[in-house]
Scaffold this motif. Structure first.
Motif, short mmCIF file in Angstrom:
data_model
loop_
_atom_site.label_atom_id
_atom_site.label_comp_id
_atom_site.label_asym_id
_atom_site.label_seq_id
_atom_site.Cartn_x
_atom_site.Cartn_y
_atom_site.Cartn_z
N TYR A 1 0.66 -0.97 -0.11
CA TYR A 1 0.10 -0.12 -0.20
C TYR A 1 1.05 1.81 -0.05
CZ TYR A 1 -4.88 -2.28 0.50
OH TYR A 1 -5.74 -2.33 0.57
N PRO B 1 1.70 2.73 -4.97
CA PRO B 1 0.51 4.40 -5.88
C PRO B 1 2.21 4.95 -6.41
CG PRO B 1 0.01 3.60 -3.30
CD PRO B 1 0.77 2.41 -3.57
N ALA B 2 2.89 4.94 -5.81
CA ALA B 2 3.97 6.13 -6.53
C ALA B 2 4.06 5.41 -7.81
CB ALA B 2 4.69 6.58 -5.07
N VAL C 1 1.83 5.37 -10.44
CA VAL C 1 1.56 6.44 -11.04
C VAL C 1 3.00 6.93 -12.08
CG1 VAL C 1 1.97 8.97 -10.81
CG2 VAL C 1 0.31 7.36 -8.99
N LYS D 1 -0.71 -3.82 -9.24
CA LYS D 1 -2.67 -3.67 -8.86
C LYS D 1 -2.85 -4.83 -8.23
CE LYS D 1 -3.84 0.40 -11.36
NZ LYS D 1 -4.85 0.83 -12.78
N MET E 1 -1.48 -5.55 -4.86
CA MET E 1 -2.24 -5.19 -4.14
C MET E 1 -3.29 -5.48 -3.09
SD MET E 1 -1.08 -0.73 -4.25
CE MET E 1 -2.49 -0.79 -5.55
#
Ligand SMILES: Cc1cc2nc3c(=O)[nH]c(=O)nc-3n(C[C@H](O)[C@H](O)[C@H](O)COP(=O)(O)OP(=O)(O)OC[C@H]3O[C@@H](n4cnc5c(N)ncnc54)[C@H](O)[C@@H]3O)c2cc1C
Ligand code: HEM
Ligand code: SF4
Ligand code: SF4
Lengths: 849, 293
Positions: free
Chosen positions: B127, B131-132, B135, B261, B264
Motif C-alpha cells: 500500500y 501507488p507511487a 503513477v 495492482k 495490492m
C-alpha cells in the motif's frame, strides 16, 4: 384573389400551453356563439406538442409544481409521455378543435388593427388577437444546402431503434449529435460530420465515447472532420445502391459523394428571441436569459399579441396550461383571478393584518420601492415563490401565532408551498458562514446585521430595504449574522426567483447591484463611512466581466485601480526565472486584489486571470483615496493584508511545484468550487471503496467516477461534484429542484422531472441521469452464499417496474449532507488518499503534501 | 510527503501500541518466575483476554469498512491503529503463551495469528510503495487513456506497415493481435507474458513463436532495415521500429502496473480468510481452555 381567412384568435404552437388556450377558445365558442368566437390553432409540426413528442420514449412526465392546481380544458397529471399525449389527442378530437398541422408560422405583422400571419406552405391568414405559445426550444438550425427540404432530413431523433440497416449521416458536433450517432450505430452504418477539426463542444463522457467508437473497427461509425454538406439529392429507384438519396460532402481534402437513407441534423437551434424581436416584441434586457416584457394578462409590448408557456419564461407544463386557459378568458373580457391568487391568500393568512389580498398587495408595493417596480404578474410570482417571515417581540403573541400557524397547517392538505414562518425577534435569520443564497426584503420593522465573532454591528436596516444580496450574487457564504430587532415582517425570496426577476426587470437588477457594490466598499475599504458617501462611491465603480482565461492585467502595466471579486475567481501568476508559469495567489469572490499597486508598488508584477466566468468591481485610485481619506478605519487591515500577500507570494515563488499544482487546480475549474474531491495518487490503492461508499449511501447509485478525471503531479481530480459557488446545474432546472444547503452542499430534491438540463449544464460532467437501483440482499448473504452482490453499485443494474415507471432522474453528489461524519468517500478511504478540500485549504493541502 | 497509514497523526498509534507492549511485558514479568508462567496463570488470563479483544477488534475492520454510515471514526484512522495494534499482537500473544508451543490447537491459533500478521506486513508495504510506482509507470495517464494510446499506436503501426511487403505485414500484425497484457489473476501477479507472433521460416512454413517483451518483434524489424529491397523501405522500417519500441515501452509498463495492482489486491485474499480462520481457531482455543482444562 380569394378573401384572406380571418379569426378572432390565432393560437400559435400546439404545446401544452397552446392546446389549453385553444381548448378554452373552443369552450367559449360552444357556450356563446353570438360575438366573434372564432379561433385557429397553428402547429408547425405534424403532431401536437412537439417538445413532449421529442422526450425520450416512455419518459415519466411530472406535474410540478405540486402546490399549483391545474385549470384547463385538457387533463394533465403526472404520467408517462405516451399516456399524456394520447389523452390530449383524445380531448383534441372529442372537442373537434380547429387545429392545422404542418403550419409553421414564419411571420406575424400588425396590419389594419389585425395581425397578418404568414404560414409556410399555405396562404396567410389574419387574426384580431394572437396567442404565441411556441415554446422555448427555438427552431432547429437548418442545413441550408440544396435539397435540405427533402424528407430524408430530420432534426430530431425520438427512438434510434426505429431504424435498422440504414446508412445514416449525422451532422453536428454537440452532445445530441454524438448521442444520436452512437445510438444509431448499433444497427446502422453511421457517418458523423463535424464542421471542425475536433469535438470541442462535447462533454468529456461523450467525447471519449465517440472517439472510442470511431477507432473501433467493430462499430459501424465513422467520423469526418472539417467536413461540410454540399448537396443532397434524391436517387432513382433503379440506382444500384438501392438507397433513396445521395449526399455530397466536402471533406477538406476534396469532394466525396455516397448513397444514404437519412440525415439527422443536430446543429442547435435558432433562438426564439430573434423571431419575437422581429415582430417588435420587447425584451426586459439584453441579457440572453431575459424574458419578453408582459403585463399581468400575458400581453406583450405589442398590444393584442399575447405570450404564454415556456416562451414567456414559465418552464413547466402546468403553468403553461393554466396560462392558456386564462389568456383566452382575458381576451374575451373575463378578468378571472388566476389560480395563483388563491395561493396568495394562503400566504397572507398569517400576517398580522385584517386586510384583503389586494390591500396587502398594495401595502407591500407602497412600502418597498423595489416591489413597486414590478407588474402584478411578477409580483405574484415573487410572493408565491417566497416565504414570509413574521417576527414577534412578545412571547405571548409569538405563542398565539405559532398556534394559529399549526391549526392552519393542519387543515390545509398536501400543499408543499413555502408557507409563512413565525419567528422570535432576535432569532437568527441566517448566520455568518451559512451558504444560503436567498434574498430578503424588509416589509415592516428593522433588521440588525452583526459579525458573528465580535458581535460588532455592521448595519441596521429598515422598511423597504433589502439584504442577502451578497450570497445571491457571489455565491459566497453569508458574511454576517442577521436578526430582527423588534416586530418585523420579511420576504425571503429564493435565488432562482430573484435571478429571474433581475433578468426581467432592470430597475430591480440595478438596485441590487448598486447595494452590492456599496456594501462591498464598506466591508473591504471604508467600514465607517456614511451610507450616502459610499453610495456615491458605489456609483463610480465599474463592474467588469471576464470569461475563463481572460487576462485582467499583465506585468508591467501601471496599476491605477483595485478590484473586488464579485463572482467567480481570479488567479495571480507570473513567469519565474525558469520560464514557468507559477501561481502565486488565488482570489475567490469577496476578496480584494490589485490593491498592491495603490499601496506601494505602482507597477503590476503579475498576470491576473479569470478562472471561470468572473465579475469584478473596479475601484479607481481616486475613489479609493477619497474613501480612505475620509474613513481611515479600514486602511490598517488593507495594509496588513498586502504585507501578508507579499509573504505568501514569495513563499509560493520559492515552491514552484506548489504553484504549478495550483495552476492545475485552476485549470480544472476548482477556482469556482466550494468543496472538491481530490485524490492523492501517492496513496490511492485503487480499492474503489470511495465509489462503493457513495453508492451504498445513495440508494445504490454512485455519484463519483473515480477512474475518470485529470491527473497532474500525482494529484487526481476525479469526476465528482465540486459544489460550485454559482452552480451551473441550477440554471435551467424547470421545477427549481436543485438547492444549496446552509452548510454549502448543492443537492437535488425529489421534484426533479428528469429533463436532463442540469446534466448538460454542469461543465464538469458530474450529474448522471439514472433509474433508481433495486434493493440488494444483505451483504452477508453475498459473503456467505454469493447471493446478491458486493457493496457498491451493481454494474448495469436492471431497474424494477416501479423505477422504470418513475423514469430516470438526475443524481449527483450531495457531499453526504445527511451523514454526520461527512462525505462517506472520504471517511471510508483506507489510506487517506481521498479528501474533500475547500478553496481556502488548497494551498495548505498542496504545501503539506 | 503525503501522510500514509504509518505516519498518520504523527504515528500516534505506534506509541499506543508500544505502551501496550510495555504493559504486557510488566504483566508477563509479574508472573512467579519464568518457569512458572503460562497462559493459565491469572496474568496469563489477562494477557489472553487482551489478545482476544485485540484480535476481535482487528477483525472488526472488515465490518467498519462496510458500514458506510458509521460514526466510529474514519477508516484511515482505523487502518493506522489496525496496523500498529495488530503488530503488537506478536509480542502480546507470545507473552500470553509464555513461548510454550507444541502441536495442538492452541499453537495452531498462534500460527494463524502470525500468518495474518505477516500478510498484513506485506499489505502495508504494498500500500505504501506501489501507488507511487504505478503513477510513475503510467506517466500521468488514466488506465483508459493508456488503452487509447495503445490503440492509436496500433493504428499508426497498421498505417505504416500497409506499405511494406506481406511477410512483414503478417508478422507485425500477428504480433499485435497476439500481444498479451492482462490474462488471469495469476498471470498478472507473475507479470507472465504470453505474447506470440507468427514468423515465416524457410520461406514457406509459418511458426508461432514467443514474442516475450515484444523484443523478438523489434529485433525482427531491425534486422530488415539494412536488408531493404526498395529505396523507400528503410525509412518506413525506421518509423515502424520507432512506433514498435514506443508500443513496447507502453505494453511493458502496463504489464508491470497490472502486476503491482494485482499485488495490492491479492494479499487481502490471504489476510482476510485466514483472519476468519483465526477467529474460529481462537474460539476453539478459548472454549477448550475453559471446558477441558
Ligand atoms: C427533456 C425534457 C423533459 C421535461 N420534463 C417535464 C416534466 O416532466 N414536467 C413538466 O412540467 N415540464 C417538463 N419539461 C418542460 C416542458 O416540456 C415545457 O415547459 C413545455 O413543453 C412548454 O410548453 P409550451 O406549450 O410553452 O411549449 P412547447 O411544448 O415547446 O410547444 C411549442 C409548440 O409550438 C410549435 N411551434 C414552434 N414554433 C412554431 C412556429 N413557428 N409555428 C407553429 N408552431 C410552432 C412546436 O412544434 C411545439 O409543438 C421538460 C422539458 C424537456 C426538454
Ligand atoms: C490478528 C490480527 C489481524 C486481524 C484479525 C486482521 C483482520 C483484518 C481484516 C478483517 C481486514 C479487512 C479486510 C477487508 O475486509 O477487506 C484487515 C485489513 C487490513 N489489515 Fe489486518 N488484521 C490483523 C493484523 C494486521 C496487521 C498486523 C497488519 C499490518 C501490519 C494489518 C494490515 C491490514 C491492512 C493494511 C488492511 C487493509 C485495509 C483496507 O484495504 O481497507 N492487519 N485486517
Ligand atoms: S461526498 Fe458522498 S456523495 Fe459525494 S462523492 Fe463522496 S460519497 Fe459520494
Ligand atoms: S453539479 Fe456541476 S455545476 Fe452543479 S455544483 Fe456540482 S460541479 Fe457545479
Amino acid at each position: 384573389m380569394s378573401q384572406v381567412e380571418h379569426f378572432h384568435i390565432a393560437v400559435i404552437g400546439a404545446g401544452p400551453a397552446g392546446l389549453s388556450a385553444a381548448g378554452r377558445a373552443a369552450w367559449y365558442q360552444k357556450i356563446d356563439g353570438e360575438a366573434d368566437r372564432s379561433y385557429v390553432l397553428l402547429e408547425g409540426a405534424p403532431t401536437i406538442a412537439n417538445t413532449i413528442v421529442n422526450y425520450q420514449k416512455g419518459k415519466y412526465v411530472m406535474a410540478e409544481p405540486g402546490y399549483l392546481d391545474l385549470r384547463s380544458d385538457f387533463r394533465f397529471s403526472a404520467n408517462s409521455r405516451e399516456s399524456i399525449l394520447e389523452s390530449w389527442q383524445a380531448t383534441l378530437e372529442s372537442n373537434s378543435l380547429n387545429i392545422r398541422f404542418d403550419s409553421k408560422v414564419t411571420e406575424i405583422k400588425p396590419e389594419d388593427g389585425n395581425f397578418r400571419i404568414c404560414i409556410q406552405g399555405a396562404s396567410p391568414i389574419t387574426a384580431s388577437f394572437v396567442v404565441l405559445a411556441i415554446g422555448s426550444e427555438g427552431n432547429p438550425r437548418r442545413l441550408g444546402v440544396p435539397g435540405d427540404d427533402l424528407p430524408l432530413l430530420q432534426y430530431t431523433l425520438a427512438d434510434a431503434s426505429m431504424y435498422q440497416n440504414e446508412t445514416i449521416v449525422v451532422v453536428g458536433a454537440g452532445d445530441s449529435a454524438i448521442e444520436n450517432a452512437l445510438a444509431l450505430s448499433a444497427s446502422n452504418q453511421v457517418y458523423i460530420l463535424n464542421r471542425r477539426g475536433e469535438f470541442s463542444r462535447a462533454k468529456t463522457g461523450n467525447l471519449d465515447a465517440i472517439l472510442k467508437a470511431a477507432n473501433d473497427e467493430g462499430v459501424s461509425l465513422d467520423c469526418y472532420y472539417n467536413t461540410v454538406v454540399e448537396k443532397v439529392q434524391a436517387l432513382d429507384a433503379a440506382e444500384s445502391s438501392g438507397k433513396p438519396y445521395k449526399i455530397e460532402i466536402n471533406t477538406g481534402d476534396g469532394q466525396k459523394a455516397f448513397p444514404i437513407d437519412r440525415i439527422i441534423a443536430r446543429l442547435g437551434s435558432v433562438p426564439a428571441r430573434d423571431f419575437l424581436e422581429g415582430m417588435g416584441i420587447e425584451f426586459a434586457s439584453d441579457n440572453i436569459r431575459s424574458n419578453p416584457v408582459m403585463n399581468e394578462r400575458y400581453e406583450s409590448s405589442v398590444p393584442g399579441l399575447y405570450i404564454i408557456g415556456s416562451l414567456a419564461g414559465y418552464p413547466l407544463i402546468k403553468q403553461g396550461m393554466n396560462q392558456g386557459h386564462d389568456v383566452v378568458s382575458f381576451i374575451h373580457g373575463d378578468m378571472i383571478a388566476p389560480v395563483e391568487s388563491k395561493l396568495l391568500e394562503k400566504q397572507f393568512r398569517l400576517l398580522p393584518f385584517a386586510l384583503s389580498v389586494d390591500q396587502v398587495t398594495q401595502l407591500f408595493q407602497q412600502r418597498t420601492p423595489m416591489l413597486n417596480e414590478m407588474n402584478l404578474l411578477q409580483f405574484r410570482e415573487l410572493i408565491i415563490e417566497s416565504q414570509l417571515l413574521v417576527c414577534y417581540q412578545s412571547e405571548e403573541v409569538y405563542q398565539n401565532e405559532t398556534g394559529r400557524a399549526a391549526s392552519i397547517a393542519a387543515d390545509s392538505t398536501g400543499s408543499s408551498l413555502a408557507s409563512t414562518r413565525i419567528m422570535h425577534a432576535g432569532e437568527f435569520i441566517f448566520r455568518q458562514g451559512d451558504f444560503s443564497s436567498s434574498f430578503f426584503t424588509i416589509i415592516e420593522g428593522e433588521i440588525k446585521l452583526t459579525l458573528k465573532q465580535s458581535g460588532q454591528q455592521i448595519a441596521v436596516l429598515g422598511r423597504g430595504q433589502f439584504f442577502g444580496e451578497s450570497g445571491l450574487l457571489s455565491g459566497q457564504p453569508r458574511n454576517c449574522d442577521a436578526a430582527a430587532v423588534g416586530d418585523c415582517i420579511l420576504l425571503e425570496t429564493p435565488r432562482r426567483t430573484m435571478l429571474k426577476l433581475m433578468n426581467s426587470n432592470d430597475g430591480v437588477a440595478d438596485g441590487i447591484d448598486l447595494i452590492f457594490r456599496v456594501r462591498a466598499l464598506q466591508a473591504k475599504i471604508a467600514p465607517k463611512s456614511a451610507f450616502d458617501e459610499l453610495t456615491v462611491a458605489g456609483f463610480n465603480t465599474k463592474i467588469l466581466r471576464f470569461r475563463a482565461g481572460d487576462t485582467i492585467y499583465k506585468p508591467g502595466e501601471t496599476g491605477n485601480c483595485l478590484y473586488i471579486v464579485r463572482s467567480g475567481a481570479v488567479v495571480l501568476s507570473h513567469i519565474n526565472h525558469e520560464n514557468k508559469n507559477i501561481v502565486v495567489g488565488q482570489f475567490q469572490s469577496g476578496s480584494v486584489f490589485g490593491e498592491m499597486a495603490l499601496m506601494g508598488d505602482l507597477i503590476r508584477r503579475h498576470y491576473a486571470v479569470a478562472s471561470g466566468l468572473t465579475e469584478v468591481i473596479e475601484v479607481t485610485q481616486e475613489e479609493f483615496s477619497r474613501l480612505v481619506r475620509s474613513d481611515t478605519s479600514g486602511i490598517e487591515k488593507l495594509q496588513r493584508d498586502v504585507s501578508a500577500k507579499y509573504v505568501q507570494q514569495n513563499t509560493l515563488d520559492a515552491q514552484p511545484e506548489v504553484g504549478q499544482a495550483m495552476q492545475f487546480f485552476m485549470d480544472q475549474g476548482l477556482g469556482e468550487a466550494t468543496n472538491a474531491l481530490i485524490i492523492d495518487e501517492n496513496l490511492c490503492v485503487s480499492c474503489d471503496y470511495c465509489e462503493k461508499a457513495c453508492a451504498e449511501t445513495h440508494n445504490g447509485v454512485s455519484r463519483l467516477n473515480r477512474k475518470a478525471g485529470d491527473r497532474y503531479a500525482k494529484l487526481h481530480v476525479p469526476v465528482s461534484c465540486r459544489h460550485c459557488q454559482q452552480p451551473h446545474c441550477m440554471k435551467d432546472c424547470p421545477p427549481d429542484a436543485i438547492h444549496r444547503a446552509a452548510s454549502g452542499e448543492v443537492f437535488i430534491d425529489s421534484t426533479c422531472i428528469g429533463c436532463g438540463n442540469c446534466e448538460s449544464n454542469c461543465p464538469y460532467d458530474v450529474i448522471r441521469m439514472e433509474y433508481e437501483a433495486p434493493d440488494k440482499p444483505p451483504i452477508w448473504a453475498w459473503l456467505l452464499f454469493g447471493y446478491g452482490a458486493d457493496v457498491g453499485e451493481v454494474k448495469d443494474f436492471q431497474p424494477d417496474v416501479e423505477a422504470l415507471a418513475k423514469g430516470k432522474k438526475a443524481v449527483k453528489c450531495d457531499a453526504c449532507m445527511s451523514i454526520k461524519t461527512g462525505p462517506a468517500c472520504v471517511s471510508v478511504c483506507p489510506t487517506g488518499a481521498a479528501n474533500r478540500i475547500t478553496p481556502d485549504n488548497y494551498l495548505t493541502y498542496l504545501q503539506e503534501r | 510527503m503525503s501522510e500514509n497509514m504509518l505516519s498518520y497523526r504523527k504515528s500516534y498509534y505506534l506509541y499506543i501500541s508500544l505502551t501496550l507492549i510495555l504493559i504486557s511485558y510488566f504483566i508477563y514479568r509479574s508472573q512467579a518466575g519464568i518457569e512458572g508462567s503460562n497462559g493459565g496463570t491469572p496474568q496469563g488470563y489477562i494477557l489472553g483476554t487482551l489478545a482476544t479483544v485485540l484480535v476481535v477488534w482487528l477483525a472488526l475492520l472488515g465490518v467498519r469498512k462496510r458500514s458506510f454510515q458509521s460514526r466510529l471514526g474514519s477508516v484511515k484512522a482505523w487502518v493506522s491503529a489496525h496496523v500498529y495494534l495488530g503488530s503488537s499482537l506478536i509480542v502480546v500473544a507470545s507473552f500470553h503463551s509464555a513461548f510454550q508451543l507444541g502441536i495442538n490447537i492452541h499453537s495452531f491459533a498462534f500460527l494463524l495469528l502470525l500468518l495474518v500478521i505477516f500478510s498484513g506486513f506485506y499489505g502495508v508495504f504494498a500500500y505504501i510503495r506501489y501507488p507511487a510506482k504505478i503513477v510513475a509507470l503510467s506517466n500521468g495517464r488514466s488506465g483508459e487513456e493508456s488503452l487509447a494510446l495503445l490503440n492509436s499506436l496500433k493504428e499508426e503501426i497498421v498505417a505504416t506497415y500497409k506499405e511494406l511487403d506481406s511477410e512483414l505485414q503478417m508478422t507485425v500484425s500477428s504480433a499485435i493481435e497476439r500481444t498479451g497484457i492482462a490474462g488471469s489473476t495469476l498471470d498478472m501477479l507473475l507479470a507472465r507474458d504470453k505474447s506470440m507472433m507468427c514468423l515465416t521460416v524457410f520461406g514457406t512454413r509459418v511458426d508461432v513463436v514467443s514474442n516475450r517483451a515484444q523484443q523478438p518483434l523489434i529485433d525482427f524489424v531491425a534486422k530488415r532495415i539494412p536488408r531493404g529491397n526498395r529505396a523507400t523501405e528503410p525509412e518506413l522500417l525506421l518509423s515502424l521500429l520507432n512506433l514498435l519500441t514506443r508500443r513496447q515501452q507502453l505494453v511493458e509498463n502496463l504489464r508491470v502496473s497490472l502486476q503491482l495492482k494485482a499485488r495490492m489486491r491479492v494479499w487481502l485474499f490471504i489476510h482476510t480468510p485466514i483472519s476468519v480462520a483465526l477467529l474460529v481457531a481462537l474460539t476453539i482455543h478459548v472454549v477448550s481452555v475453559f471446558f477441558y482444562w
